[in-house]
Scaffold this motif. Structure first.
Motif, PDB file in Angstrom:
ATOM      1  N   GLN A   1       0.836  -1.199   0.000  1.00  0.00           N
ATOM      2  CA  GLN A   1       0.000   0.000   0.000  1.00  0.00           C
ATOM      3  C   GLN A   1       0.869   1.247   0.000  1.00  0.00           C
ATOM      4  OE1 GLN A   1      -3.226   0.132  -0.398  1.00  0.00           O
ATOM      5  NE2 GLN A   1      -3.365   2.369  -0.204  1.00  0.00           N
ATOM      6  N   THR A   2       2.004   1.183   0.694  1.00  0.00           N
ATOM      7  CA  THR A   2       2.934   2.327   0.726  1.00  0.00           C
ATOM      8  C   THR A   2       3.466   2.626  -0.665  1.00  0.00           C
ATOM      9  OG1 THR A   2       3.612   1.797   2.987  1.00  0.00           O
ATOM     10  CG2 THR A   2       5.089   3.213   1.708  1.00  0.00           C
ATOM     11  N   ALA A   3       3.838   1.571  -1.398  1.00  0.00           N
ATOM     12  CA  ALA A   3       4.339   1.746  -2.763  1.00  0.00           C
ATOM     13  C   ALA A   3       3.267   2.362  -3.654  1.00  0.00           C
ATOM     14  CB  ALA A   3       4.789   0.403  -3.326  1.00  0.00           C
ATOM     15  N   LYS A   4       2.033   1.946  -3.438  1.00  0.00           N
ATOM     16  CA  LYS A   4       0.910   2.476  -4.211  1.00  0.00           C
ATOM     17  C   LYS A   4       0.740   3.972  -3.954  1.00  0.00           C
ATOM     18  CE  LYS A   4      -4.101   1.968  -4.725  1.00  0.00           C
ATOM     19  NZ  LYS A   4      -5.295   1.222  -4.255  1.00  0.00           N
ATOM     20  N   GLU A   5       0.869   4.369  -2.681  1.00  0.00           N
ATOM     21  CA  GLU A   5       0.721   5.785  -2.335  1.00  0.00           C
ATOM     22  C   GLU A   5       1.897   6.612  -2.856  1.00  0.00           C
ATOM     23  OE1 GLU A   5      -1.966   7.180  -0.933  1.00  0.00           O
ATOM     24  OE2 GLU A   5      -2.857   5.196  -1.132  1.00  0.00           O
ATOM     25  N   LEU A   6       3.101   6.077  -2.704  1.00  0.00           N
ATOM     26  CA  LEU A   6       4.282   6.813  -3.152  1.00  0.00           C
ATOM     27  C   LEU A   6       4.310   6.986  -4.669  1.00  0.00           C
ATOM     28  CD1 LEU A   6       7.140   5.431  -0.865  1.00  0.00           C
ATOM     29  CD2 LEU A   6       6.024   7.661  -0.752  1.00  0.00           C
ATOM     30  N   HIS A   7       3.640   6.088  -5.372  1.00  0.00           N
ATOM     31  CA  HIS A   7       3.585   6.200  -6.833  1.00  0.00           C
ATOM     32  C   HIS A   7       2.926   7.516  -7.247  1.00  0.00           C
ATOM     33  CE1 HIS A   7       3.514   4.983 -10.992  1.00  0.00           C
ATOM     34  NE2 HIS A   7       2.207   5.181 -11.045  1.00  0.00           N
ATOM     35  N   LYS A   8       1.982   8.001  -6.453  1.00  0.00           N
ATOM     36  CA  LYS A   8       1.317   9.272  -6.756  1.00  0.00           C
ATOM     37  C   LYS A   8       2.327  10.425  -6.720  1.00  0.00           C
ATOM     38  CE  LYS A   8      -3.031   7.602  -4.794  1.00  0.00           C
ATOM     39  NZ  LYS A   8      -4.020   7.735  -3.703  1.00  0.00           N
ATOM     40  N   ARG A   9       3.212  10.371  -5.742  1.00  0.00           N
ATOM     41  CA  ARG A   9       4.286  11.375  -5.662  1.00  0.00           C
ATOM     42  C   ARG A   9       5.241  11.230  -6.839  1.00  0.00           C
ATOM     43  NH1 ARG A   9       8.929   9.751  -1.777  1.00  0.00           N
ATOM     44  NH2 ARG A   9       9.172   8.381  -3.607  1.00  0.00           N
ATOM     45  N   ASN A  10       5.582   9.989  -7.168  1.00  0.00           N
ATOM     46  CA  ASN A  10       6.537   9.736  -8.240  1.00  0.00           C
ATOM     47  C   ASN A  10       6.020  10.198  -9.598  1.00  0.00           C
ATOM     48  OD1 ASN A  10       8.093   8.622  -6.243  1.00  0.00           O
ATOM     49  ND2 ASN A  10       7.734   6.494  -6.841  1.00  0.00           N
ATOM     50  N   VAL A  11       4.716  10.079  -9.813  1.00  0.00           N
ATOM     51  CA  VAL A  11       4.106  10.560 -11.063  1.00  0.00           C
ATOM     52  C   VAL A  11       4.296  12.066 -11.187  1.00  0.00           C
ATOM     53  CG1 VAL A  11       1.907  10.950 -12.259  1.00  0.00           C
ATOM     54  CG2 VAL A  11       2.430   8.695 -11.304  1.00  0.00           C
ATOM     55  N   VAL A  12       4.095  12.780 -10.086  1.00  0.00           N
ATOM     56  CA  VAL A  12       4.268  14.238 -10.085  1.00  0.00           C
ATOM     57  C   VAL A  12       5.718  14.597 -10.403  1.00  0.00           C
ATOM     58  CG1 VAL A  12       4.149  16.343  -8.682  1.00  0.00           C
ATOM     59  CG2 VAL A  12       2.360  14.604  -8.473  1.00  0.00           C
ATOM     60  N   LEU A  13       6.646  13.898  -9.769  1.00  0.00           N
ATOM     61  CA  LEU A  13       8.064  14.166 -10.002  1.00  0.00           C
ATOM     62  C   LEU A  13       8.469  13.897 -11.445  1.00  0.00           C
ATOM     63  CD1 LEU A  13       9.905  12.918  -6.786  1.00  0.00           C
ATOM     64  CD2 LEU A  13      10.375  15.045  -8.001  1.00  0.00           C
ATOM     65  N   LEU A  14       8.037  12.763 -11.973  1.00  0.00           N
ATOM     66  CA  LEU A  14       8.392  12.433 -13.359  1.00  0.00           C
ATOM     67  C   LEU A  14       7.812  13.464 -14.318  1.00  0.00           C
ATOM     68  CD1 LEU A  14       9.809  10.425 -15.251  1.00  0.00           C
ATOM     69  CD2 LEU A  14       7.630   9.215 -15.467  1.00  0.00           C
ATOM     70  N   GLY A  15       6.610  13.930 -14.035  1.00  0.00           N
ATOM     71  CA  GLY A  15       6.000  14.959 -14.878  1.00  0.00           C
ATOM     72  C   GLY A  15       6.836  16.230 -14.911  1.00  0.00           C
ATOM     73  N   LEU A  16       7.397  16.614 -13.785  1.00  0.00           N
ATOM     74  CA  LEU A  16       8.232  17.819 -13.717  1.00  0.00           C
ATOM     75  C   LEU A  16       9.536  17.633 -14.480  1.00  0.00           C
ATOM     76  CD1 LEU A  16       7.656  18.769  -9.971  1.00  0.00           C
ATOM     77  CD2 LEU A  16       6.677  19.891 -11.987  1.00  0.00           C
ATOM     78  N   LEU A  17       9.970  16.386 -14.617  1.00  0.00           N
ATOM     79  CA  LEU A  17      11.167  16.095 -15.406  1.00  0.00           C
ATOM     80  C   LEU A  17      10.863  16.170 -16.900  1.00  0.00           C
ATOM     81  CD1 LEU A  17      12.336  15.105 -12.657  1.00  0.00           C
ATOM     82  CD2 LEU A  17      13.268  13.145 -13.874  1.00  0.00           C
ATOM     83  N   VAL A  18       9.793  15.497 -17.330  1.00  0.00           N
ATOM     84  CA  VAL A  18       9.549  15.361 -18.771  1.00  0.00           C
ATOM     85  C   VAL A  18       8.865  16.582 -19.396  1.00  0.00           C
ATOM     86  CG1 VAL A  18       9.389  12.856 -18.558  1.00  0.00           C
ATOM     87  CG2 VAL A  18       7.304  14.210 -18.563  1.00  0.00           C
TER      88      VAL A  18
END
Length: 287
Positions: A129-146
């Motif tokens: 469940q933690t990985a699932k929640e952290l994925h939301k943060r990771n999507v935001v970060l990747l978006g700021l990169l690309v």
């Protein structure tokens, strides 16, 4: 009095950067001991002698440049704590041989696909469940990169109030290497950012983590599983900047990339030879 490591942590250096810097500084310390030179009183000519000794050891020019940059940071620290009166290392400029190496770039369509596929990773792939929640943060970060081409140093300084969802804009504060600027958010970034802020309630920093570079490396590695054409986060930023240059003038791109010098932006333009190559092949085909 803070230690050298505390000084660098305060200035946003990653653990990996600190380890590399320590290696470079220790090399100078060893050389000074062998030469019976007081490191804190080293003069300009002695610093040049150290560089000559590195060349004699067969150290490549690019590696020497990185080493001198690390030593420059160390002397900035010594200057701050009052151990030295001036940073003589700042006077040293080593000419680089050749142009900056630019990795193979990704098109806007490729970057869009990378972000879309990462955002839509099936839930069953998240083992906890933690990985699932952290994925939301990771999507935001990747978006700021690309989309905005941010670096780990810039994402580390982002605060929640730098996001303006109503206007679809983000303010990127300045760092040691980049200028501040305000950039447009893409439509498909808005909802993930809104969801992340509402659920995680980050305050004041948008991504409260001391190891931004490590976190971004993990995100890029995860995205690479579906897209092996990805090399690293530097390649993503390079691609964003070179794609901008195809639709904006160089001064606009300098601002968007946060480059302090127009020369930094020109390095990317000088490597964008795709259109010129096509013209040469059309009018001067190889026989």
């Amino acid at each position: 009095m803070s230690s050298f490591e505390e000084y660098r942590n305060k200035n946003g250096y990653s653990a990996k950067s600190i380890r590399v810097q320590n290696s470079h500084v220790n090399r100078l310390k060893s050389w000074c001991i062998n030469q019976n030179i007081n490191l804190e009183r080293i003069n300009y000519n002695q610093a040049l002698q150290f560089i000559d000794s590195e060349r004699e050891r067969g150290i490549l020019n690019q590696s020497i440049i990185r080493g001198i940059n690390s030593i420059r940071i160390y002397f900035d620290y010594l200057l701050e704590i009052g151990t030295v009166k001036q940073n003589i290392i700042k006077r040293i400029r080593i000419r680089q041989n050749g142009k900056k190496v630019i990795p193979e770039t990704l098109t806007p369509q490729q970057l869009e696909t990378i972000y879309h596929d990462f955002m839509n990773i099936p839930e069953w792939e998240h083992k906890t469940q933690t990985a699932k929640e952290l994925h939301k943060r990771n999507v935001v970060l990747l978006g700021l990169l690309v989309y905005q081409g941010l670096t780990s140093g810039e994402t580390a300084k982002l605060e929640t109030n730098h996001i303006n969802l109503a206007e679809g804009k983000i303010y990127i504060p300045s760092t040691r290497k980049s200028n501040a600027r305000t950039l447009k958010l893409q439509a498909n970034q808005i909802l993930p950012i809104k969801t992340y802020i509402e659920e995680f309630k980050p305050n004041p920093y948008l991504f409260p983590s001391k190891k931004q570079s490590d976190m971004i490396c993990k995100i890029v590695e995860q995205a690479k599983k579906d897209h092996p054409e990805i090399i690293d986060s530097r390649q993503i930023r390079t691609s964003v900047i070179m794609n901008w240059l195809k639709t904006n003038n160089i001064r606009q791109v300098q601002y968007m990339a946060g480059h302090k010098s127009i020369r930094s932006t020109e390095q990317y333009r000088s490597h964008d030879l795709s259109d010129l190559t096509k013209q040469l092949e059309l009018f001067h085909p190889l026989r």
